[in-house]
Design an enzyme around this catalytic site. Structure first.
Site, mmCIF file in Angstrom:
data_model
loop_
_atom_site.group_PDB
_atom_site.id
_atom_site.type_symbol
_atom_site.label_atom_id
_atom_site.label_comp_id
_atom_site.label_asym_id
_atom_site.label_seq_id
_atom_site.Cartn_x
_atom_site.Cartn_y
_atom_site.Cartn_z
ATOM 1 N N LEU A 1 0.854 -1.184 0.000
ATOM 2 C CA LEU A 1 0.000 0.000 0.000
ATOM 3 C C LEU A 1 0.887 1.229 0.000
ATOM 4 O O LEU A 1 1.917 1.258 0.671
ATOM 5 C CB LEU A 1 -0.862 0.013 1.258
ATOM 6 C CG LEU A 1 -2.039 -0.950 1.277
ATOM 7 C CD1 LEU A 1 -2.726 -0.895 2.634
ATOM 8 C CD2 LEU A 1 -3.013 -0.605 0.157
ATOM 9 N N HIS B 1 -5.507 -3.528 -11.979
ATOM 10 C CA HIS B 1 -6.097 -4.480 -11.032
ATOM 11 C C HIS B 1 -6.831 -5.554 -11.834
ATOM 12 O O HIS B 1 -7.579 -5.223 -12.760
ATOM 13 C CB HIS B 1 -7.061 -3.745 -10.088
ATOM 14 C CG HIS B 1 -7.650 -4.654 -9.063
ATOM 15 N ND1 HIS B 1 -6.932 -5.078 -7.964
ATOM 16 C CD2 HIS B 1 -8.853 -5.262 -8.993
ATOM 17 C CE1 HIS B 1 -7.688 -5.908 -7.253
ATOM 18 N NE2 HIS B 1 -8.854 -6.030 -7.855
HETATM 19 C C1 GRF Z 1 -1.288 -8.521 -12.199
HETATM 20 O O1 GRF Z 1 -2.315 -9.479 -12.155
HETATM 21 C C2 GRF Z 1 -1.833 -7.160 -11.876
HETATM 22 O O2 GRF Z 1 -3.141 -6.976 -12.294
HETATM 23 C C3 GRF Z 1 -1.771 -7.140 -10.367
HETATM 24 O O3 GRF Z 1 -0.593 -7.832 -10.038
HETATM 25 C C4 GRF Z 1 -0.265 -8.741 -11.075
HETATM 26 C C5 GRF Z 1 1.122 -8.404 -11.517
HETATM 27 O O4 GRF Z 1 1.609 -9.326 -12.469
HETATM 28 N N1 GRF Z 1 -1.797 -5.773 -9.869
HETATM 29 P P1 GRF Z 1 2.994 -9.032 -13.185
HETATM 30 O O5 GRF Z 1 4.037 -8.889 -12.080
HETATM 31 O O6 GRF Z 1 2.836 -7.787 -13.977
HETATM 32 O O7 GRF Z 1 3.263 -10.234 -14.040
#
Ligand code: GRF
Length: 202
Positions: free
Chosen positions: A92, A109
């Site tokens: 956070l 997200h």
């Molecule tokens: C993704 O699913 C994103 O939506 C979330 O964390 C994950 C990160 O994956 N916030 P990566 O490290 O980009 O492969």
């Protein structure tokens, strides 16, 4: 010369790689000024180094959130970053950080917000029995997974899915929409009215 983005990540870094690829292939006009991780072991940090980018670790272990965030802000400022991109950054951010870059921080997200905020959004959607999920790129404000939405993509939940196959289908969309959203924000072709991000078509 493209605008300068700073990327924060904690893990795999596939969104970061997709953004770097889209910059390379000319789809996104931007320059990655620095990649920062709070974990030295993050595979995304190794990828950044392999790509010859500025890659910095500010370990989050054993340091207060505000102190860590002050380090992050200093590094981002040092690299003259126009926009901060959260790409799987699993911490956070404190108000100190968010106020340092007002409406200049994006997050992705893996759900259609406001459904399923928080951790393991794909599993949440799967277990809930949602028939459609997806991903959301939004500005970061002081509430979790909450700020104005720049871009979303819907993804169907199919009969034979597991949480893992659903996650993979969502991730493929993430890799497209994040670069699109970054392009919109860097171009300045939008305005924010309340929660609504109004994009000017060209
Ligand atoms: C993704 O699913 C994103 O939506 C979330 O964390 C994950 C990160 O994956 N916030 P990566 O490290 O980009 O492969």
């Amino acid at each position: 010369m493209g605008k300068r983005i700073g990327i924060l990540l904690s893990g795999r870094g596939s969104n970061f790689e997709a953004i770097a690829g889209n910059i390379r292939n000319g789809m996104l006009d931007a320059e990655i000024a620095v990649v920062i991780s709070n974990r030295e072991a993050a595979p995304g940090l190794a990828t950044a180094r392999a790509l010859g980018l500025n890659a910095v670790c500010h370990p989050s272990k054993g340091i207060e959130r505000e102190a860590l965030d002050a380090q992050l802000v200093a590094t981002l400022r040092q690299h003259d970053v126009d926009l901060v991109i959260l790409a799987g950054y699993m911490r956070l951010l404190s108000p100190v950080f968010i106020r340092a870059f007002p409406q200049r921080i994006l997050n992705i997200h893996p759900s259609l917000l406001p459904a399923f905020p928080g951790l393991d959004a794909q599993h949440q959607a799967f277990e809930y029995g949602a028939k459609i999920s997806g991903c959301t790129v939004h500005f970061v404000d002081e509430q979790l997974d909450h700020g104005p939405i720049v871009r979303q993509a819907a993804v169907p939940v199919l009969a034979g899915d597991t949480a893992e196959t659903l996650s993979a289908r969502i991730l493929a969309e993430e890799h497209k929409v994040y670069s699109e959203a970054i392009g919109i924000v860097l171009s300045g072709r939008y305005r924010i009215e309340g929660r609504r991000v109004l994009v000017e078509e060209n």
